[in-house]
Design a protein around this motif. Structure first.
Motif, PDB file in Angstrom:
ATOM      1  N   THR A  35      -5.280 -13.621 -27.197  1.00 51.56           N
ATOM      2  CA  THR A  35      -4.190 -13.969 -26.286  1.00 51.56           C
ATOM      3  C   THR A  35      -2.818 -13.994 -26.961  1.00 51.56           C
ATOM      4  OG1 THR A  35      -4.619 -16.316 -26.648  1.00 51.56           O
ATOM      5  CG2 THR A  35      -5.706 -15.290 -24.753  1.00 51.56           C
ATOM      6  N   THR A  70      -1.075  -9.567 -24.673  1.00 50.03           N
ATOM      7  CA  THR A  70      -1.588 -10.930 -24.519  1.00 50.03           C
ATOM      8  C   THR A  70      -2.849 -10.975 -23.663  1.00 50.03           C
ATOM      9  OG1 THR A  70      -0.080 -11.300 -22.669  1.00 50.03           O
ATOM     10  CG2 THR A  70       0.657 -12.021 -24.862  1.00 50.03           C
ATOM     11  N   THR A  71      -3.230  -9.874 -23.050  1.00 46.76           N
ATOM     12  CA  THR A  71      -4.492  -9.791 -22.313  1.00 46.76           C
ATOM     13  C   THR A  71      -5.107  -8.421 -22.543  1.00 46.76           C
ATOM     14  OG1 THR A  71      -3.431  -8.940 -20.305  1.00 46.76           O
ATOM     15  CG2 THR A  71      -3.720 -11.335 -20.451  1.00 46.76           C
ATOM     16  N   GLY A  72      -6.405  -8.332 -22.364  1.00 46.84           N
ATOM     17  CA  GLY A  72      -7.066  -7.034 -22.394  1.00 46.84           C
ATOM     18  C   GLY A  72      -7.698  -6.630 -23.706  1.00 46.84           C
ATOM     19  N   THR A 119      -8.071 -16.052 -31.170  1.00 43.43           N
ATOM     20  CA  THR A 119      -8.154 -17.091 -30.161  1.00 43.43           C
ATOM     21  C   THR A 119      -9.529 -17.752 -30.234  1.00 43.43           C
ATOM     22  OG1 THR A 119      -6.727 -15.733 -28.782  1.00 43.43           O
ATOM     23  CG2 THR A 119      -7.889 -17.551 -27.693  1.00 43.43           C
ATOM     24  N   GLN A 161     -11.445 -13.044 -25.935  1.00 42.00           N
ATOM     25  CA  GLN A 161     -10.166 -12.397 -25.648  1.00 42.00           C
ATOM     26  C   GLN A 161      -9.100 -12.849 -26.642  1.00 42.00           C
ATOM     27  OE1 GLN A 161      -8.978 -12.246 -21.572  1.00 42.00           O
ATOM     28  NE2 GLN A 161      -6.888 -11.703 -22.043  1.00 42.00           N
ATOM     29  N   SER A 203      -7.211  -2.812 -25.285  1.00 45.10           N
ATOM     30  CA  SER A 203      -7.168  -2.674 -23.830  1.00 45.10           C
ATOM     31  C   SER A 203      -7.374  -1.233 -23.374  1.00 45.10           C
ATOM     32  CB  SER A 203      -5.846  -3.220 -23.275  1.00 45.10           C
ATOM     33  OG  SER A 203      -4.749  -2.542 -23.857  1.00 45.10           O
ATOM     34  N   TYR A 250     -10.155  -7.765 -27.051  1.00 48.14           N
ATOM     35  CA  TYR A 250     -11.215  -8.716 -27.393  1.00 48.14           C
ATOM     36  C   TYR A 250     -11.642  -8.519 -28.843  1.00 48.14           C
ATOM     37  CZ  TYR A 250     -11.545  -9.565 -22.403  1.00 48.14           C
ATOM     38  OH  TYR A 250     -11.254  -9.908 -21.112  1.00 48.14           O
TER      39      TYR A 250
END
Length: 104
Positions: free
Chosen positions: A9, A72-74, A22, A7, A41, A76
């Motif tokens: 981040t 910051t998420t979702g 990351t 992921q 995402s 990869y």
């Protein structure tokens, strides 16, 4: 496949030509010339060449801008086809292999 999916981040804007990988390697230039596959995402993917990599910040410079923003998420990433040029031999490398499966 060398690493991933991991992921991302750290946010990046669409069109950005750098991305923080990351958990990336701490070795400078280790991913230079390799390709990174980014899954956004929204489910879209982009494969782009890494032209420079800074291990201290795990920041990759990309050959082209990001097709979509990274939150910051979702999102990869997966490193594909890592190439590394060693300019100075400090020690003789040791290669280890793990064989999975059966041979007949």
């Amino acid at each position: 496949t060398v690493a991933g999916p991991t992921q991302i981040t750290t946010a990046a804007a669409a069109g950005a030509t750098t991305v923080v990988l990351t958990s990336g390697s701490a070795i400078n230039d280790v991913y230079n010339g390799a390709f990174v596959e980014i899954t956004f995402s929204n489910g879209n993917t982009q494969i782009v060449k890494i032209t420079d990599y800074v291990g201290a910040t795990t920041t990759a410079t990309l050959a082209e801008g990001l097709a979509h923003a990274i939150a910051t998420t979702g999102a990869y990433y997966t490193i594909r086809g890592t190439l590394m040029t060693v300019t100075e031999a400090v020690a003789t490398p040791v290669l280890k292999f793990e064989v999975l499966g059966y041979f007949e």
